[in-house]
Design a protein around this motif. Structure first.
Motif, PDB file in Angstrom:
ATOM      1  N   UNK A 131      68.313 -32.795 -27.056  1.00 33.59           N
ATOM      2  CA  UNK A 131      67.039 -32.877 -27.780  1.00 33.59           C
ATOM      3  C   UNK A 131      66.832 -34.250 -28.404  1.00 33.59           C
ATOM      4  N   UNK A 132      67.837 -34.774 -29.071  1.00 32.53           N
ATOM      5  CA  UNK A 132      67.637 -35.988 -29.870  1.00 32.53           C
ATOM      6  C   UNK A 132      68.124 -37.274 -29.217  1.00 32.53           C
ATOM      7  N   UNK A 133      69.020 -37.175 -28.243  1.00 30.67           N
ATOM      8  CA  UNK A 133      69.484 -38.374 -27.561  1.00 30.67           C
ATOM      9  C   UNK A 133      68.952 -38.457 -26.129  1.00 30.67           C
ATOM     10  N   UNK A 134      68.220 -37.442 -25.691  1.00 36.59           N
ATOM     11  CA  UNK A 134      67.595 -37.484 -24.382  1.00 36.59           C
ATOM     12  C   UNK A 134      68.541 -37.303 -23.216  1.00 36.59           C
ATOM     13  N   UNK A 144      68.063 -34.859 -41.796  1.00 32.68           N
ATOM     14  CA  UNK A 144      68.973 -33.760 -42.157  1.00 32.68           C
ATOM     15  C   UNK A 144      68.924 -32.654 -41.105  1.00 32.68           C
ATOM     16  N   UNK A 145      67.725 -32.372 -40.582  1.00 29.83           N
ATOM     17  CA  UNK A 145      67.575 -31.363 -39.527  1.00 29.83           C
ATOM     18  C   UNK A 145      68.334 -31.802 -38.274  1.00 29.83           C
ATOM     19  N   UNK A 146      68.210 -33.066 -37.936  1.00 28.55           N
ATOM     20  CA  UNK A 146      68.907 -33.602 -36.755  1.00 28.55           C
ATOM     21  C   UNK A 146      70.420 -33.512 -36.938  1.00 28.55           C
ATOM     22  N   UNK A 167      75.794 -30.713 -35.843  1.00 24.56           N
ATOM     23  CA  UNK A 167      76.948 -29.911 -36.273  1.00 24.56           C
ATOM     24  C   UNK A 167      76.935 -28.516 -35.654  1.00 24.56           C
ATOM     25  N   UNK A 168      75.746 -27.984 -35.430  1.00 28.94           N
ATOM     26  CA  UNK A 168      75.602 -26.634 -34.892  1.00 28.94           C
ATOM     27  C   UNK A 168      75.922 -26.562 -33.407  1.00 28.94           C
ATOM     28  N   UNK A 169      75.367 -27.490 -32.632  1.00 23.90           N
ATOM     29  CA  UNK A 169      75.534 -27.453 -31.171  1.00 23.90           C
ATOM     30  C   UNK A 169      75.420 -28.875 -30.634  1.00 23.90           C
TER      31      UNK A 169
END
Length: 155
Positions: free
Chosen positions: A110-113, A94-96, A101-103
């Motif tokens: 951050x999450x896809x490198x 949910x944080x991810x 959605x935010x940026x």
């Protein structure tokens, strides 16, 4: 340690005091690294394997340029992201999703490198320069509107 200190201060001979002082230094600072030779089977070259995990901030970072853009020969590279981790909790998922959605750019970094193209600290952004490369300014910005001619005698 107390015995070594006592010998170093008031040992029977200079050799004993020096030896005790060296022992104290070895314990306090560690012995210097010894050079060792590593060889592979039958004395041949050793096979070296290194695992590097990184998430460079910008496409201009050394690590990204060295290992992603210009991957050395005989190197295997593999990108691994959060979506391959079966142990992530629903809370972190949910944080991810909220970050996506935010940026979108920060989420992708951050999450896809994916490294960022632009640094917020610069005035002229790299993406602007890349967008301008190959653009013919005369072709893209032709004048439109009324054509003007010089009046006779105005030459």
């Amino acid at each position: 340690m107390a015995v070594l200190v006592e010998i170093a201060r008031s040992g029977d001979s200079a050799a004993a005091r020096v030896s005790a002082a060296n022992a104290i230094l070895d314990r306090g600072y560690g012995k210097p690294v010894q050079a060792t030779e590593v060889s592979g089977p039958n004395g041949g070259p050793a096979e070296v394997r290194t695992l590097a995990a990184f998430n460079p901030r910008l496409t201009t970072d050394f690590v990204y340029r060295r290992f992603v853009t210009n991957t050395p020969r005989d190197t295997i590279k593999r990108q691994i992201n959060y979506n391959e981790n079966p142990f992530l909790s629903t809370t972190i998922l949910k944080v991810i999703e909220a970050k996506r959605k935010e940026d979108e750019d920060e989420y992708r970094h951050i999450y896809l490198g994916e490294p960022l193209e632009d640094d917020d600290a610069v005035i002229i952004k790299r993406s602007w320069i890349r967008a301008a490369i190959g653009v013919d300014p005369l072709r893209q910005h032709r004048r439109r509107g009324i054509r003007r001619r010089a009046l006779p005698g105005a030459e």
